[in-house]
Design a protein around this motif. Structure first.
Motif, PDB file in Angstrom:
ATOM      1  N   PHE A   1      -6.647   4.910  -1.240  1.00 35.68           N
ATOM      2  CA  PHE A   1      -5.202   4.802  -1.367  1.00 35.68           C
ATOM      3  C   PHE A   1      -4.839   3.820  -2.490  1.00 35.68           C
ATOM      4  CE2 PHE A   1      -2.058   1.635   0.025  1.00 35.68           C
ATOM      5  CZ  PHE A   1      -0.911   2.327  -0.296  1.00 35.68           C
ATOM      6  N   LEU A   2      -5.560   2.673  -2.522  1.00 38.83           N
ATOM      7  CA  LEU A   2      -5.288   1.693  -3.577  1.00 38.83           C
ATOM      8  C   LEU A   2      -5.647   2.256  -4.956  1.00 38.83           C
ATOM      9  CD1 LEU A   2      -6.531  -1.627  -1.921  1.00 38.83           C
ATOM     10  CD2 LEU A   2      -4.176  -0.932  -2.328  1.00 38.83           C
ATOM     11  N   ARG A   3      -6.617   3.170  -4.992  1.00 35.03           N
ATOM     12  CA  ARG A   3      -7.014   3.771  -6.258  1.00 35.03           C
ATOM     13  C   ARG A   3      -5.837   4.545  -6.860  1.00 35.03           C
ATOM     14  NH1 ARG A   3     -12.664   6.825  -7.690  1.00 35.03           N
ATOM     15  NH2 ARG A   3     -12.158   7.170  -9.868  1.00 35.03           N
ATOM     16  N   GLU A   4      -5.165   5.297  -6.025  1.00 36.33           N
ATOM     17  CA  GLU A   4      -3.998   6.045  -6.484  1.00 36.33           C
ATOM     18  C   GLU A   4      -2.879   5.099  -6.935  1.00 36.33           C
ATOM     19  OE1 GLU A   4      -1.620   8.250  -3.495  1.00 36.33           O
ATOM     20  OE2 GLU A   4      -1.955   9.943  -4.827  1.00 36.33           O
ATOM     21  N   LEU A   5      -2.631   4.100  -6.097  1.00 36.60           N
ATOM     22  CA  LEU A   5      -1.566   3.146  -6.376  1.00 36.60           C
ATOM     23  C   LEU A   5      -1.842   2.397  -7.683  1.00 36.60           C
ATOM     24  CD1 LEU A   5       0.856   2.483  -4.584  1.00 36.60           C
ATOM     25  CD2 LEU A   5      -0.369   0.472  -3.787  1.00 36.60           C
ATOM     26  N   PHE A   6      -3.080   1.946  -7.844  1.00 35.83           N
ATOM     27  CA  PHE A   6      -3.500   1.192  -9.014  1.00 35.83           C
ATOM     28  C   PHE A   6      -3.337   2.041 -10.285  1.00 35.83           C
ATOM     29  CE2 PHE A   6      -6.637  -0.777 -11.853  1.00 35.83           C
ATOM     30  CZ  PHE A   6      -6.393  -2.122 -11.627  1.00 35.83           C
TER      31      PHE A   6
ATOM     32  N   ILE B   1      -1.215   4.491 -10.801  1.00 29.84           N
ATOM     33  CA  ILE B   1       0.206   4.632 -11.128  1.00 29.84           C
ATOM     34  C   ILE B   1       0.750   3.346 -11.744  1.00 29.84           C
ATOM     35  CG2 ILE B   1       2.518   4.984 -10.154  1.00 29.84           C
ATOM     36  CD1 ILE B   1       1.190   6.781  -8.028  1.00 29.84           C
TER      37      ILE B   1
END
Lengths: 94, 203
Positions: free
Chosen positions: B131-136, B138
């Motif tokens: 999830f943090l990978r996606e957020l990071f 963006i």
């Protein structure tokens, strides 16, 4: 598994439909979709944020596993970028 | 531009949080499923049209050809390698941290799957890391694109076929559409298999 197959397929169909339409219209005057696209991007990102915010289980687990998660994430990202750079050099993609 | 994206993400997050605690389930499903899918499909269609009309992008695509399929495998290998190295550094179960890395950012898959294969604690980690990978991806795209034009595609992993694709195309140029989409697509397809295969290793 079945659900995610349908999901992947629907994305491919939307993209291919767009590519074909664009290809057939390629000699027409170009229309600038920039502003409209950006509006839709904001809607997409809003709804992404919305489903993250709705996920209480995720929000609760963040503080405990934050450190391990961050370390794993940073290494995963660093190696991904590194290998992509290596491949780019090897096969000469600009 | 990134300001608006971050604001939209935060406002969405707060709205989702408030709605799940005080609001209605119907409204929540409408936004998380209907609005999300409708805007995503529309964006894919529009980006497809723009790419199809762009003769330069098509010519460039033809020059690169099947070599673009090397990208997702580089990302996959890098993600798994990152899992190994961080597992060694943190002194945790290396097989499990490899599996977490092999989610490639697809957290709705990696979370439940690592939970099933390695237990609840790893399920939470599989979910969070991806999830943090996606957020990071963006949040940092405007900086990461300066490292390398294709670096955002590496960061985005499996998400480059959906959530991060529109932003990648904006920042990295419309000629990256097919590279990003195909990379995300291949990673999405191999994610369940690599996670399961890693779990079969001795641990």
């Amino acid at each position: 598994m079945f659900d995610s197959t349908i999901y992947l397929l629907s994305l491919v169909i939307a993209l291919v439909a767009g590519l074909c339409s664009g290809y057939f219209l390629r000699n027409r005057k170009r229309v600038n979709f920039g502003k409209f696209t950006f509006g839709v991007i904001l809607i997409l990102i809003f709804s992404l944020g919305f489903s993250i915010g709705s996920n209480n289980a995720l929000l609760n687990s963040l503080p405990h596993i934050g450190l391990n998660a961050t370390v794993i994430l940073l290494f995963v990202l660093a190696f991904s970028v590194l290998l992509v750079k290596v491949v780019k050099k090897m096969v000469k993609i600009e | 531009m990134i300001k608006y994206i971050v604001v939209a993400l935060l406002v969405g997050g707060v709205a989702g949080y408030l709605n799940s605690n005080y609001g209605s389930i119907t409204a929540g499903n409408f936004v998380s499923d209907y609005l999300f899918n409708a805007s995503l499909l529309l964006l894919l269609f529009i980006m497809g049209v723009a790419f199809g009309m762009d003769k330069e992008s098509i010519a460039k695509m033809k020059r690169v050809g099947f070599r673009i399929l090397l990208f997702p495998f580089a990302v996959a290998l890098g993600s798994i390698l990152g899992g190994v190295v961080s597992g060694i550094i943190l002194g945790i179960n290396i097989t499990a941290s490899m599996a977490v890395g092999a989610g490639y950012g697809w957290y709705t898959l990696a979370g439940p799957l690592t939970n099933q294969l390695f237990g609840a604690e790893w399920g939470a980690l599989g979910f969070t890391v991806n999830f943090l990978r996606e957020l990071f991806t963006i949040m940092t795209i405007s900086l990461i694109v300066r490292v390398d034009k294709y670096a955002p595609i590496a960061l985005g992993g499996a998400t480059t076929m959906d959530t991060t694709l529109p932003i990648i195309v904006r920042y990295c140029g419309s000629d990256t559409l097919i590279t990003a989409f195909s990379s995300g697509f291949v990673l999405s397809i191999i994610a369940p298999f690599t996670i399961t295969a890693i779990a079969a290793l001795p641990h």
